[in-house]
Design a protein around this motif. Structure first.
Motif, PDB file in Angstrom:
ATOM      1  N   PHE A 197       4.881 -72.166  91.252  1.00  0.00           N
ATOM      2  CA  PHE A 197       5.853 -71.400  90.467  1.00  0.00           C
ATOM      3  C   PHE A 197       5.215 -70.404  89.515  1.00  0.00           C
ATOM      4  N   ILE A 198       3.912 -70.146  89.643  1.00  0.00           N
ATOM      5  CA  ILE A 198       3.260 -69.143  88.807  1.00  0.00           C
ATOM      6  C   ILE A 198       3.735 -67.766  89.269  1.00  0.00           C
ATOM      7  N   PRO A 199       4.287 -66.944  88.355  1.00  0.00           N
ATOM      8  CA  PRO A 199       4.922 -65.694  88.783  1.00  0.00           C
ATOM      9  C   PRO A 199       3.952 -64.609  89.254  1.00  0.00           C
ATOM     10  N   PHE A 200       2.713 -64.607  88.756  1.00  0.00           N
ATOM     11  CA  PHE A 200       1.778 -63.543  89.096  1.00  0.00           C
ATOM     12  C   PHE A 200       0.978 -63.946  90.330  1.00  0.00           C
ATOM     13  N   GLU A 201       1.185 -63.230  91.410  1.00  0.00           N
ATOM     14  CA  GLU A 201       0.591 -63.591  92.708  1.00  0.00           C
ATOM     15  C   GLU A 201      -0.940 -63.537  92.677  1.00  0.00           C
ATOM     16  N   LEU A 202      -1.498 -62.503  92.066  1.00  0.00           N
ATOM     17  CA  LEU A 202      -2.952 -62.362  92.006  1.00  0.00           C
ATOM     18  C   LEU A 202      -3.576 -63.490  91.177  1.00  0.00           C
ATOM     19  N   ALA A 203      -2.929 -63.834  90.070  1.00  0.00           N
ATOM     20  CA  ALA A 203      -3.418 -64.936  89.228  1.00  0.00           C
ATOM     21  C   ALA A 203      -3.334 -66.258  89.985  1.00  0.00           C
ATOM     22  N   LYS A 204      -2.258 -66.435  90.745  1.00  0.00           N
ATOM     23  CA  LYS A 204      -2.099 -67.670  91.531  1.00  0.00           C
ATOM     24  C   LYS A 204      -3.206 -67.793  92.577  1.00  0.00           C
ATOM     25  N   MET A 205      -3.548 -66.695  93.237  1.00  0.00           N
ATOM     26  CA  MET A 205      -4.608 -66.734  94.236  1.00  0.00           C
ATOM     27  C   MET A 205      -5.968 -67.024  93.589  1.00  0.00           C
ATOM     28  N   LYS A 206      -6.214 -66.459  92.399  1.00  0.00           N
ATOM     29  CA  LYS A 206      -7.452 -66.745  91.674  1.00  0.00           C
ATOM     30  C   LYS A 206      -7.552 -68.239  91.364  1.00  0.00           C
ATOM     31  N   ILE A 207      -6.449 -68.817  90.913  1.00  0.00           N
ATOM     32  CA  ILE A 207      -6.429 -70.236  90.526  1.00  0.00           C
ATOM     33  C   ILE A 207      -6.678 -71.133  91.734  1.00  0.00           C
ATOM     34  N   LEU A 208      -6.091 -70.808  92.857  1.00  0.00           N
ATOM     35  CA  LEU A 208      -6.164 -71.681  94.030  1.00  0.00           C
ATOM     36  C   LEU A 208      -7.391 -71.415  94.905  1.00  0.00           C
ATOM     37  N   GLU A 209      -8.236 -70.439  94.566  1.00  0.00           N
ATOM     38  CA  GLU A 209      -9.432 -70.128  95.359  1.00  0.00           C
ATOM     39  C   GLU A 209     -10.336 -71.335  95.610  1.00  0.00           C
ATOM     40  N   PRO A 210     -10.705 -72.116  94.570  1.00  0.00           N
ATOM     41  CA  PRO A 210     -11.583 -73.264  94.833  1.00  0.00           C
ATOM     42  C   PRO A 210     -10.962 -74.276  95.788  1.00  0.00           C
ATOM     43  N   LEU A 211      -9.646 -74.455  95.696  1.00  0.00           N
ATOM     44  CA  LEU A 211      -8.968 -75.418  96.572  1.00  0.00           C
ATOM     45  C   LEU A 211      -8.924 -74.929  98.011  1.00  0.00           C
ATOM     46  N   LEU A 212      -8.769 -73.618  98.195  1.00  0.00           N
ATOM     47  CA  LEU A 212      -8.765 -73.056  99.549  1.00  0.00           C
ATOM     48  C   LEU A 212     -10.151 -73.133 100.182  1.00  0.00           C
ATOM     49  N   LEU A 213     -11.187 -73.006  99.357  1.00  0.00           N
ATOM     50  CA  LEU A 213     -12.554 -73.037  99.884  1.00  0.00           C
ATOM     51  C   LEU A 213     -12.957 -74.424 100.388  1.00  0.00           C
ATOM     52  N   ILE A 214     -12.509 -75.484  99.705  1.00  0.00           N
ATOM     53  CA  ILE A 214     -12.947 -76.820 100.119  1.00  0.00           C
ATOM     54  C   ILE A 214     -12.088 -77.400 101.239  1.00  0.00           C
ATOM     55  N   GLY A 215     -10.982 -76.755 101.558  1.00  0.00           N
ATOM     56  CA  GLY A 215     -10.176 -77.152 102.722  1.00  0.00           C
ATOM     57  C   GLY A 215      -9.442 -78.476 102.539  1.00  0.00           C
ATOM     58  N   ASP A 216      -9.675 -79.429 103.448  1.00  0.00           N
ATOM     59  CA  ASP A 216      -8.921 -80.684 103.457  1.00  0.00           C
ATOM     60  C   ASP A 216      -9.247 -81.596 102.282  1.00  0.00           C
ATOM     61  N   LEU A 217     -10.384 -81.406 101.649  1.00  0.00           N
ATOM     62  CA  LEU A 217     -10.717 -82.218 100.471  1.00  0.00           C
ATOM     63  C   LEU A 217      -9.712 -81.997  99.339  1.00  0.00           C
ATOM     64  N   ALA A 218      -9.078 -80.824  99.309  1.00  0.00           N
ATOM     65  CA  ALA A 218      -8.119 -80.500  98.254  1.00  0.00           C
ATOM     66  C   ALA A 218      -6.885 -81.394  98.322  1.00  0.00           C
TER      67      ALA A 218
END
Length: 140
Positions: free
Chosen positions: A43-64
């Motif tokens: 529910f974070i309104p700023f798309e670019l900020a949301k992608m920055k926040i979720l970058e580490p989780l996307l990088l580790i894949g299934d461990l997230a």
């Protein structure tokens, strides 16, 4: 960064800073949920900020999908807060999984994900409008 073990549950607390923003992340075993200031990350309104926040989780894949993350962040603007949250999450994940593979993955992708960015704003000087701007001179 500290680690607490209670009833065989591993909990990691980590922090991240960017400019004047400070973020504290608590990482526990879970099902992959992320909250920032008690609001789900979806529910974070700023798309670019949301992608920055979720970058580490996307990088580790299934461990997230094996951890739940709660982050408290204050100070600065929304992009500065997003970078602080990103740093706190990345540092916490490295400590939680205690894996050199995860650490090297983050360092290879972006070294500021673990080390932070030391740049700060320059303080304003007396007799000027801002840090560097001076009064204009007119010779005619």
């Amino acid at each position: 960064m500290s680690q607490t073990v209670s009833d065989k549950i591993k909990i990691v607390v980590s922090s991240g800073k960017r400019k004047t923003s400070i973020a504290r992340a608590v990482i526990k075993p879970g099902i992959g949920r992320v909250w920032i200031n008690n609001v789900p990350a979806e529910f974070i309104p700023f798309e670019l900020a949301k992608m920055k926040i979720l970058e580490p989780l996307l990088l580790i894949g299934d461990l997230a999908k094996t951890v739940d993350i709660r982050v408290n962040v204050h100070g600065g603007g929304y992009m500065s807060q997003a970078e602080a949250v990103r740093i706190a999450i990345a540092r916490g994940l490295v400590e939680f999984f205690n894996s050199d593979e995860v650490k090297s993955l983050f360092k290879e992708y972006d070294r500021h994900m673990l080390s932070g960015d030391p740049r700060q704003t320059e303080p304003k000087k007396w007799g000027r409008y801002s840090a560097r701007r001076r009064w204009q001179k007119s010779y005619r």
